[in-house]
Write an enzyme that holds these catalytic residues in place. Structure first.
Site, mmCIF file in Angstrom:
data_model
loop_
_atom_site.group_PDB
_atom_site.id
_atom_site.type_symbol
_atom_site.label_atom_id
_atom_site.label_comp_id
_atom_site.label_asym_id
_atom_site.label_seq_id
_atom_site.Cartn_x
_atom_site.Cartn_y
_atom_site.Cartn_z
ATOM 1 N N LYS B 78 0.849 -1.190 0.000
ATOM 2 C CA LYS B 78 0.000 0.000 0.000
ATOM 3 C C LYS B 78 0.883 1.237 0.000
ATOM 4 O O LYS B 78 1.899 1.277 0.702
ATOM 5 C CB LYS B 78 -0.898 -0.019 1.243
ATOM 6 C CG LYS B 78 -1.925 1.108 1.301
ATOM 7 C CD LYS B 78 -2.799 1.001 2.568
ATOM 8 C CE LYS B 78 -3.907 2.043 2.566
ATOM 9 N NZ LYS B 78 -4.752 1.980 3.781
ATOM 10 N N SER B 157 -9.877 2.064 2.766
ATOM 11 C CA SER B 157 -8.929 2.769 1.941
ATOM 12 C C SER B 157 -7.942 1.873 1.196
ATOM 13 O O SER B 157 -7.420 2.276 0.156
ATOM 14 C CB SER B 157 -8.127 3.753 2.794
ATOM 15 O OG SER B 157 -7.303 3.068 3.716
ATOM 16 N N SER B 181 -10.330 -0.144 6.930
ATOM 17 C CA SER B 181 -9.660 -0.021 5.627
ATOM 18 C C SER B 181 -8.962 -1.277 5.140
ATOM 19 O O SER B 181 -8.474 -1.306 4.010
ATOM 20 C CB SER B 181 -8.647 1.121 5.669
ATOM 21 O OG SER B 181 -9.307 2.362 5.628
#
Lengths: 95, 493
Positions: B78, B157, B181
């Site tokens: 990420k 997210s 997330s």
């Protein structure tokens, strides 16, 4: 509690975000939508409840007060938007 | 070996050790998969040279019998994690071009275990969002499609992470979870995602959103893969003062342990208006699966559940407004010039932060400002204690909780939402665990009538990830979830 255009301008100033005048009203409406919803918390009786800031349940660990890192000027400045002679450069703050 | 992408992580480790495949072959296959599925926009940077060099090193270590836990496994990261020498932007314009001279502890652990970095994955800007739509790189797309073939969000997210693992353009991926997330995108994309106990993974080198809630965790295709990756990610880290010294349990061993004799709580408050019927049906199915496997299902009450979201939307923006003060155009990232220093700050932050981030910074600034601190921030922290107390009480009688992961399946990209609060509701089942610091895992349980995946969530006591893996292992086996998304690398249909 609700915020008006003047309050939004004040918050924007505190947050150091430039918000154009025409955005102040719409932002006030958006923020009020969120703040009105958050106000649901008023239903909860929190008398004699201690605030909870950290879930770890332990005190922050202490370390020896010694230097463990340093001499990394190039690393520190490697992403600088504007630098000179090993310094960060900002607009003039003192006349 | 023809179907390299078809191997899960445990199977790939086995094939690597037996020299049936090489790490370079595996990395090459995944880099090709990432390029073939580039339309999903789940990578924001592909680091091919890096990946092939790391894979070559892995092959050497395998040859010399020094293979690590994740040796040769291709991992997507990420974009919230700082990776040394590789662009790390939190998918924000304000950090465009930022190249950290250091490596986050979690990613350093993964590379030390032999993991191979494929690249950086898309996410919501500063992890603020539930659909990966606030990213400065544009939305990541869910590889799953409904019957109308409309592009769906992968959740957020950590949307790029979930999308890439589901599309088989990453075998493993890192995520972070501040309010759901990891678990929500895992559910939307039909993969397994764990948010560990707060303090289990070091936060050092991860771009901070809300420091008392943020926690890194793994995205994988299977529960066993998840336990494997988690074992390598976790560590005590002196550089994160909230990092735990509690020893890590045997997570890999726990996966097959079953749930015989376990007490599983079913919280009655995890039902809400507008929730899909299919979500409720799956939840009931999950309860039946666990009962059949020998667990005792117990109704429990978590009375303050409905207050978790509003409390979260005070605490998280408050912490964010403080954390994001560092983006000032002086030391790194974007700068917009102005005559004065304050003018430079204001212009830089207005240009660099997207709308959602600006909105949250302003909410946070307001609830922390003089005159409002007690009414909002302190109140939210008191409610937070009550939410934690609810869980503490429940865990007196049960070993874990079973809940839905999300109130619905994935929604279309660009869905028009006038009211930001509607978007927040995605996180209604995941946020409480962040406030209480508890571990939670999302496991695919089935699909909707439209063919979209739905997840079940298991919550546990602090530092008892092993129980989550026991329950998740049983759910995975009972669900027999073998469907694959339409837009998968290697082409399903």
């Amino acid at each position: 509690m609700s915020v008006d255009k003047t309050t939004v301008a004040k918050i924007a100033r505190l947050a150091r975000i430039n918000v154009p005048d025409e955005r102040l009203e719409p932002l006030a409406a958006e923020l009020n939508g969120i703040l009105n919803w958050i106000a649901e918390l008023d239903e909860v009786n929190t008398d004699n409840v201690e605030p909870l800031a950290s879930v770890t349940g332990h005190a922050l660990p202490m370390r020896d007060d010694v230097v463990t890192d340093g001499n990394r000027l190039d690393d520190v400045l490697s992403n600088v938007p504007e630098g000179a002679s090993g310094f960060f450069v900002v607009p003039k703050v003192v006349e | 070996m023809s179907d390299l992408l078809g191997l899960n992580a445990v199977a790939a480790r086995d094939a690597l050790d037996k020299k049936a495949i090489s790490a370079v072959e595996l990395a090459t296959a995944y880099l090709g998969a990432a390029e073939a599925t580039a339309g999903l926009n789940n990578y924001v940077a592909l680091t091919a040279d890096h990946a092939l060099a790391m894979a070559a090193e892995s092959d050497k270590r395998i040859a010399s019998g020094e293979a690590g836990l994740l040796e040769g496994l291709p991992i997507g990261v990420k974009d919230l994690f700082c990776t040394k020498g590789v662009s790390s932007t939190a998918c924000s314009n304000i950090l465009k071009g930022f190249v950290p001279p250091y490596e986050s502890t979690v990613t350093a652990n993964l590379w030390a275990a032999g993991g191979v970095m494929l690249g950086k994955l898309n996410c919501d800007e500063f992890a603020m969002g539930s659909g990966n739509e606030t990213s400065a790189y544009g939305p990541a797309i869910n590889p799953w499609q409904g019957k109308d073939k409309v592009d769906l969000v992968p959740g957020g997210s950590s949307g790029g992470s979930a999308s890439a693992v589901a599309a088989r353009s990453a075998l493993l991926a890192t995520g972070t979870d501040t309010g759901g997330s990891i678990r929500q995108p895992a559910a939307f994309c039909g993969v397994v995602g764990l948010k560990p106990t707060y303090g289990r993974c070091s936060r050092w080198g991860i771009v901070a959103f809300a420091s008392s809630l943020d926690q890194a965790g793994p995205f994988t295709r299977t529960v066993a893969d998840n336990a494997l990756m988690m074992t390598a990610m976790a560590s005590h880290d002196a550089k994160d003062s909230t990092s735990t010294q509690t020893p890590l349990q045997d997570l890999i061993g726990a996966v097959g342990d079953g749930v015989k004799g376990m007490k599983i709580g079913v919280p009655k408050e995890y039902v809400m208006d507008g929730m899909d019927n299919e979500v409720v049906t799956l939840w009931e199915q999950g309860q039946a699966w666990l009962r059949d496997a020998g667990a005792e299902l117990i109704d429990v009450s978590l009375p303050h559940t409905k207050y978790a979201l509003p409390a979260y939307y005070i605490i998280a923006p408050a912490e964010a407004s403080s954390n994001l003060a560092r983006y000032d155009g002086v030391r790194y990232g974007m700068r917009v010039d102005a005559e004065t220093l304050d003018g430079m700050y204001e212009a830089t932050r207005a240009a660099g932060f997207g709308d959602e981030v600006q909105r949250r910074i302003m909410i946070g600034t307001y609830v922390l400002s003089a005159g409002y601190y007690d009414a909002y921030y302190l109140k939210a922290q008191k409610v937070r204690r009550l939410i934690k107390a609810d869980f503490d009480a429940a865990f007196q009688t049960v070993d874990a909780l079973l809940t839905p992961a999300t109130p619905s399946a994935a929604f279309p990209v660009g869905r028009k939402i006038d009211d930001p609060v509607t978007n927040f509701l995605n996180d209604v089942f995941t946020v409480p665990a962040n406030l209480a610091g508890l571990p939670g895992i999302s496991v695919p349980g089935g699909v909707t009538s439209d063919g979209l995946p739905l997840g079940l969530q298991v919550l546990g006591r602090p530092f008892d990830e092993a129980s989550l893996y026991r329950v998740a292992g049983v759910l995975e086996q009972a669900a027999g979830f073998t469907m694959t998304p339409a837009r998968m690398a290697g082409g399903a249909a």
